[in-house]
Write an enzyme that holds these catalytic residues in place. Structure first.
Site, PDB file in Angstrom:
ATOM      1  N   LYS A 150      -0.027  -4.182  -9.099  1.00 50.19           N
ATOM      2  CA  LYS A 150      -0.498  -4.037  -7.610  1.00 50.19           C
ATOM      3  C   LYS A 150      -0.502  -5.681  -7.378  1.00 50.19           C
ATOM      4  O   LYS A 150      -1.845  -6.125  -7.699  1.00 50.19           O
ATOM      5  CB  LYS A 150      -1.143  -2.713  -7.291  1.00 50.19           C
ATOM      6  CG  LYS A 150      -0.986  -3.098  -5.827  1.00 50.19           C
ATOM      7  CD  LYS A 150      -1.306  -2.138  -4.484  1.00 50.19           C
ATOM      8  CE  LYS A 150      -1.024  -1.808  -3.148  1.00 50.19           C
ATOM      9  NZ  LYS A 150      -1.726  -0.402  -2.939  1.00 50.19           N
ATOM     10  N   LYS A 170       4.113  -3.526  -8.677  1.00 51.16           N
ATOM     11  CA  LYS A 170       5.063  -3.555  -7.075  1.00 51.16           C
ATOM     12  C   LYS A 170       4.602  -4.533  -6.584  1.00 51.16           C
ATOM     13  O   LYS A 170       3.140  -5.145  -6.998  1.00 51.16           O
ATOM     14  CB  LYS A 170       3.390  -2.223  -6.931  1.00 51.16           C
ATOM     15  CG  LYS A 170       3.767  -2.349  -5.626  1.00 51.16           C
ATOM     16  CD  LYS A 170       2.807  -1.532  -4.935  1.00 51.16           C
ATOM     17  CE  LYS A 170       2.728  -0.784  -3.398  1.00 51.16           C
ATOM     18  NZ  LYS A 170       1.586  -0.410  -3.130  1.00 51.16           N
TER      19      LYS A 170
HETATM   20  C1  PBG Z   1      -2.282   2.048  -0.825  1.00 49.60           C
HETATM   21  C2  PBG Z   1      -0.729   1.633  -0.850  1.00 49.60           C
HETATM   22  C3  PBG Z   1      -0.583   0.801   0.005  1.00 49.60           C
HETATM   23  C4  PBG Z   1       1.262   0.935  -0.369  1.00 49.60           C
HETATM   24  C5  PBG Z   1       1.324   2.142  -1.571  1.00 49.60           C
HETATM   25  N1  PBG Z   1       0.177   3.250  -1.205  1.00 49.60           N
HETATM   26  C6  PBG Z   1      -0.750  -0.079   0.899  1.00 49.60           C
HETATM   27  C7  PBG Z   1      -1.769  -1.156   0.880  1.00 49.60           C
HETATM   28  O1  PBG Z   1      -1.718  -1.716  -0.943  1.00 49.60           O
HETATM   29  O2  PBG Z   1      -1.352  -2.257   1.231  1.00 49.60           O
HETATM   30  C8  PBG Z   1       2.850   0.515  -0.579  1.00 49.60           C
HETATM   31  C9  PBG Z   1       3.964   0.228   0.196  1.00 49.60           C
HETATM   32  C10 PBG Z   1       4.475   0.758   0.936  1.00 49.60           C
HETATM   33  O3  PBG Z   1       4.265  -0.970   1.449  1.00 49.60           O
HETATM   34  O4  PBG Z   1       5.945   0.560   0.742  1.00 49.60           O
HETATM   35  N2  PBG Z   1      -2.819   3.551  -0.521  1.00 49.60           N
END
Ligand code: PBG
Length: 334
Positions: A202, A255
């Site tokens: 991520k 991601k």
């Molecule tokens: C954290 C989380 C995020 C997203 C999914 N899980 C936000 C982040 O890391 O700031 C982002 C998903 C998206 O942008 O569609 N709980």
């Protein structure tokens, strides 16, 4: 020149039936995971301004109707994100028995049973006043995200989600060791069959911005660069994926998706024996939506091209806010 060229790649592109027969990449309903925002303290769905056509749902009938509608179009997997009305420093609203995500999981499990595979995003950012994906501590005046303290909270949240009915726990905090901590806690409590889909790879991405508005989860101070990956790195993805697999992850994730097709390919080629998900994130959704609203490109063609590209790169499953639309477009095409 008669008989030249001998080899004509265009022969295989002559008409739709030939093209469909030789297409290397297929997209079906089985590939889709639908993200859903559930919010405490509202009575009807609320549109998210930076994500047109995406809503926050109250726990209740509108949520059931939305899932039912998508089920009838072929969607079988949903991932829930909770937006609580109460936040503190330790994310206590993330692991209450009657918390917003626990109540939603329970409701959907009771309503749909095993017809729907229920994923739960496991994190603290939506549940803390500081908005970070772990516990904040201080060394002198300098704050830091305390990795090992965070693991205890993440394990607790995961267990409460499994108890509420989640089939798959999806830790998204990028804390070191979080998959192992959750696996141990689940196993100790008899949830040996509960799956873990880890947000293994991520990145610290600007493309989460609309999500942070949607979930009111923007960090109150600092950023997420001390835990999420640096967008300049690709090989590091192998390390993150390997550690999660060693700790017991069942499904890996990359991601964002559209911006990181090379990383999806790298992880799939390195670990072809593991299912791989990719998250087409909020900002990637909103960019297409904005262009479509302005008439700058054809939304359906754009989304199908991008989604197939994510599949082509190597993703088995795609988390996408376009899942409801894609489900219709796939039905139309078949
Ligand atoms: C954290 C989380 C995020 C997203 C999914 N899980 C936000 C982040 O890391 O700031 C982002 C998903 C998206 O942008 O569609 N709980």
């Amino acid at each position: 020149m008669v008989g030249y060229p001998k080899i004509r790649p265009r022969r295989l592109r002559q008409n739709k039936n030939i093209r469909d027969a030789v297409a290397e990449t297929k997209l079906t309903h089985d590939n889709l995971i639908l993200p859903i925002f559930v919010k405490e303290g509202i009575s009807k769905p609320e549109e998210i301004s930076s994500m047109p056509d995406v809503y926050r749902y109250p726990v209740g009938d509108p949520l059931i109707k939305f899932v039912e509608g998508n089920y009838s179009k072929g969607i079988r997997k949903v991932i829930l994100f909770g937006i609580p009305s109460f936040k503190d420093n330790i994310a206590s609203s993330a692991y209450q028995k009657d918390g917003v995500i626990q109540r939603s999981l329970k409701l959907l499990k009771e309503t749909f049973g095993d017809k729907i595979l229920l994923f739960a995003d496991e994190c603290t950012d939506e549940y803390t006043s500081h908005g970070h994906c772990g516990i904040v501590n201080y060394r002198g005046k300098q704050y830091y995200i305390d990795n090992d303290e965070s693991l205890k909270v993440h394990a607790k949240i995961a267990l409460s989600q499994a108890e509420a009915g989640a089939d798959v726990i999806a830790p998204s905090s990028m804390m070191d060791g979080v998959v192992g901590a959750i696996r141990e806690e689940l196993d100790r409590n008899g949830f040996t069959d509960t799956l873990i889909m880890s947000y293994s790879v991520k990145y610290a991405s600007v493309f989460y911005s609309p999500f942070r508005e949607a979930a009111s989860s923007a960090p109150a101070f600092g950023d997420r660069k001390s835990y999420q990956m640096d967008p300049r790195n690709a090989n590091e993805a192998i390390k993150e994926a390997r550690l999660d697999l060693e700790e017991g992850a069942d499904i890996l994730m990359v991601k964002p998706a559209h911006t990181y097709l090379d990383v999806i390919r790298l992880v799939k080629e390195t670990y072809p024996e593991y299912p791989l998900a990719a998250y087409h994130v909020s900002g990637e959704y909103s960019m297409i939506k904005a262009a479509a609203i302005n008439g700058w490109l054809n939304e359906k063609v754009a989304v199908l091209e991008i989604t197939h590209a994510i599949r082509r790169a190597g993703a088995d499953m795609i988390l996408t806010y376009y899942a409801p639309k894609l489900a219709e477009w796939i039905l139309e095409a078949s």
